[in-house]
Write a protein that holds these residues in place. Structure first.
Motif, PDB file in Angstrom:
ATOM      1  N   UNK A 248     -28.195  11.460  19.469  1.00  0.00           N
ATOM      2  CA  UNK A 248     -27.871  10.707  18.259  1.00  0.00           C
ATOM      3  C   UNK A 248     -26.558  11.145  17.642  1.00  0.00           C
ATOM      4  N   UNK A 249     -26.274  12.441  17.673  1.00  0.00           N
ATOM      5  CA  UNK A 249     -25.020  12.939  17.101  1.00  0.00           C
ATOM      6  C   UNK A 249     -23.825  12.419  17.889  1.00  0.00           C
ATOM      7  N   UNK A 250     -23.939  12.371  19.203  1.00  0.00           N
ATOM      8  CA  UNK A 250     -22.838  11.835  20.010  1.00  0.00           C
ATOM      9  C   UNK A 250     -22.621  10.354  19.747  1.00  0.00           C
ATOM     10  N   UNK A 251     -23.695   9.604  19.604  1.00  0.00           N
ATOM     11  CA  UNK A 251     -23.549   8.194  19.241  1.00  0.00           C
ATOM     12  C   UNK A 251     -22.877   8.047  17.880  1.00  0.00           C
ATOM     13  N   UNK A 252     -23.266   8.892  16.948  1.00  0.00           N
ATOM     14  CA  UNK A 252     -22.663   8.837  15.621  1.00  0.00           C
ATOM     15  C   UNK A 252     -21.186   9.199  15.667  1.00  0.00           C
ATOM     16  N   UNK A 253     -20.805  10.122  16.548  1.00  0.00           N
ATOM     17  CA  UNK A 253     -19.395  10.477  16.674  1.00  0.00           C
ATOM     18  C   UNK A 253     -18.543   9.301  17.110  1.00  0.00           C
ATOM     19  N   UNK A 254     -19.047   8.499  18.053  1.00  0.00           N
ATOM     20  CA  UNK A 254     -18.309   7.308  18.474  1.00  0.00           C
ATOM     21  C   UNK A 254     -18.268   6.258  17.372  1.00  0.00           C
ATOM     22  N   UNK A 255     -19.384   6.105  16.672  1.00  0.00           N
ATOM     23  CA  UNK A 255     -19.452   5.101  15.610  1.00  0.00           C
ATOM     24  C   UNK A 255     -18.521   5.457  14.458  1.00  0.00           C
ATOM     25  N   UNK A 256     -18.378   6.759  14.170  1.00  0.00           N
ATOM     26  CA  UNK A 256     -17.559   7.175  13.027  1.00  0.00           C
ATOM     27  C   UNK A 256     -16.111   6.728  13.177  1.00  0.00           C
ATOM     28  N   UNK A 257     -15.591   6.754  14.391  1.00  0.00           N
ATOM     29  CA  UNK A 257     -14.204   6.338  14.614  1.00  0.00           C
ATOM     30  C   UNK A 257     -14.080   4.822  14.579  1.00  0.00           C
ATOM     31  N   UNK A 258     -15.010   4.135  15.219  1.00  0.00           N
ATOM     32  CA  UNK A 258     -14.910   2.674  15.303  1.00  0.00           C
ATOM     33  C   UNK A 258     -15.052   2.010  13.934  1.00  0.00           C
ATOM     34  N   UNK A 259     -16.022   2.450  13.173  1.00  0.00           N
ATOM     35  CA  UNK A 259     -16.245   1.843  11.862  1.00  0.00           C
ATOM     36  C   UNK A 259     -15.082   2.153  10.925  1.00  0.00           C
ATOM     37  N   UNK A 260     -14.552   3.355  11.018  1.00  0.00           N
ATOM     38  CA  UNK A 260     -13.456   3.722  10.131  1.00  0.00           C
ATOM     39  C   UNK A 260     -12.222   2.867  10.392  1.00  0.00           C
ATOM     40  N   UNK A 261     -11.939   2.563  11.639  1.00  0.00           N
ATOM     41  CA  UNK A 261     -10.777   1.730  11.949  1.00  0.00           C
ATOM     42  C   UNK A 261     -10.906   0.370  11.279  1.00  0.00           C
ATOM     43  N   UNK A 262     -12.100  -0.203  11.329  1.00  0.00           N
ATOM     44  CA  UNK A 262     -12.312  -1.488  10.656  1.00  0.00           C
ATOM     45  C   UNK A 262     -12.181  -1.347   9.148  1.00  0.00           C
ATOM     46  N   UNK A 263     -12.687  -0.242   8.601  1.00  0.00           N
ATOM     47  CA  UNK A 263     -12.592  -0.050   7.153  1.00  0.00           C
ATOM     48  C   UNK A 263     -11.151   0.160   6.711  1.00  0.00           C
ATOM     49  N   UNK A 264     -10.337   0.800   7.538  1.00  0.00           N
ATOM     50  CA  UNK A 264      -8.948   1.050   7.172  1.00  0.00           C
ATOM     51  C   UNK A 264      -8.095  -0.209   7.219  1.00  0.00           C
ATOM     52  N   UNK A 265      -8.592  -1.254   7.798  1.00  0.00           N
ATOM     53  CA  UNK A 265      -7.838  -2.507   7.816  1.00  0.00           C
ATOM     54  C   UNK A 265      -7.924  -3.259   6.504  1.00  0.00           C
TER      55      UNK A 265
END
Length: 322
Positions: A248-265
């Motif tokens: 679960x932590x590894x999945x969360x690590x990938x999600x943290x980058x992907x979601x942040x990129x969308x939020x930074x737009x």
């Protein structure tokens, strides 16, 4: 006088000749005196130490060389697909298989990446994204792991909250991004909060599942030893849950980058997501791809770090002599 001579040569047969038993020391001496014959048995005694440490050093060097060669071959095999992709990326626009206006060759993207790195823009955007991503990821793990252990340990609580958790798990974080922006604004709070929300669910649900699916045989053996509940949780439940929790932590690590990129737009002034969005608006396509490559590299590096950490913790929790 002859008997004395016979005794000395070991050939006497008279009463003065010493009678020896087969296998005795005297027999061995006599056999050695008779001259060549069957090879004597190997004598066991102290073995002389090897002169110097050259053989052991050479063995270590050969072993190191073999490991290095194996690692190089393995790395080469694993990188074949990446190299093939880069070659295709370079040749397809040049052969006009795709429009190079929208997909420039990889060499042009590499030049754009180097220019961004040289003038410091890439470092500024990367640090802004990493600070937000790691902050949200750390908060999510720090909250979700203890909460998941607690919910999974108490089955009635898990049954009660199960439907609600399923609803939130199936609600995409990006679908709630406008809600976070309306409630928390377009500043740092909304961006970190959306990362926390997106990362919490994989960690929480994996932890709950890990606790509830511990091997029943281990539980029966632990209860047969009359372990108190706190000790049972510490010695059995927690070590057995580590692999699933890290999934679960590894999945969360990938999600943290992907979601942040969308939020930074949306409403950001720095970050890799902002760089990609601004490059698209300004039609700086090579810079846009440079930002995408940077995000991919960060995701791969972060995942490898978590894998190494999982192996370290897995080695620590292994039973001694097991």
């Amino acid at each position: 006088m002859s008997s004395v001579t016979d005794i000395a040569t070991g050939t006497g047969t008279g009463s003065g000749a010493p009678r020896t038993r087969p296998g005795s020391a005297t027999t061995g001496a006599a056999a050695a005196a008779d001259g060549p014959g069957p090879a004597p048995s190997v004598r066991k005694g102290p073995v002389a130490p090897p002169a110097g440490h050259a053989p052991s050093l050479g063995g270590r060097l050969r072993s190191t060389a073999r490991r290095a060669a194996y690692g190089a071959v393995r790395a080469g095999v694993r990188s074949v697909a990446i190299v093939a992709l880069l070659v295709l990326w370079e040749t397809a626009p040049r052969l006009e298989l795709v429009d190079r206006t929208f997909l420039p060759p990889f060499s042009e993207v590499a030049v754009a990446w180097w220019r961004l790195a040289a003038d410091g823009q890439l470092a500024d955007h990367t640090l802004a994204s990493l600070s937000r991503s790691l902050t949200g990821f750390g908060i999510a793990v720090g909250v979700a792991v203890p909460l998941g252990l607690l919910i999974g340990w108490y089955r009635r609580v898990a049954d009660l909250l199960g439907p609600l958790l399923e609803v939130f798990r199936n609600t995409a974080a990006l679908a709630l991004l406008p809600v976070f922006v309306l409630l928390l604004g377009i500043g740092e709070t909304s961006k970190i909060s959306i990362v926390v929300y997106a990362c919490a669910w994989p960690v929480l649900l994996s932890t709950i599942s890990a606790v509830r699916t511990v091997d029943p045989t281990l539980l029966r053996l632990a209860r047969s030893l009359d372990l108190p509940p706190a000790r049972l949780f510490q010695k059995v439940i927690l070590p057995a849950s580590v692999p699933s929790v890290f999934t679960g932590i590894r999945l969360a690590g990938a999600v943290s980058v992907l979601v942040l990129v969308a939020a930074e737009m949306i409403g950001a002034k720095a970050g890799l997501g902002y760089l990609i969005n601004a490059s698209q608006y300004n039609f700086a396509i090579p810079q846009m791809y440079a930002g995408i490559i940077t995000i991919s590299a960060i995701g791969v590096a972060f995942n490898q770090f978590l894998v190494a950490l999982e192996r370290r913790i897995g080695a620590w929790r292994s039973p001694v002599g097991g």
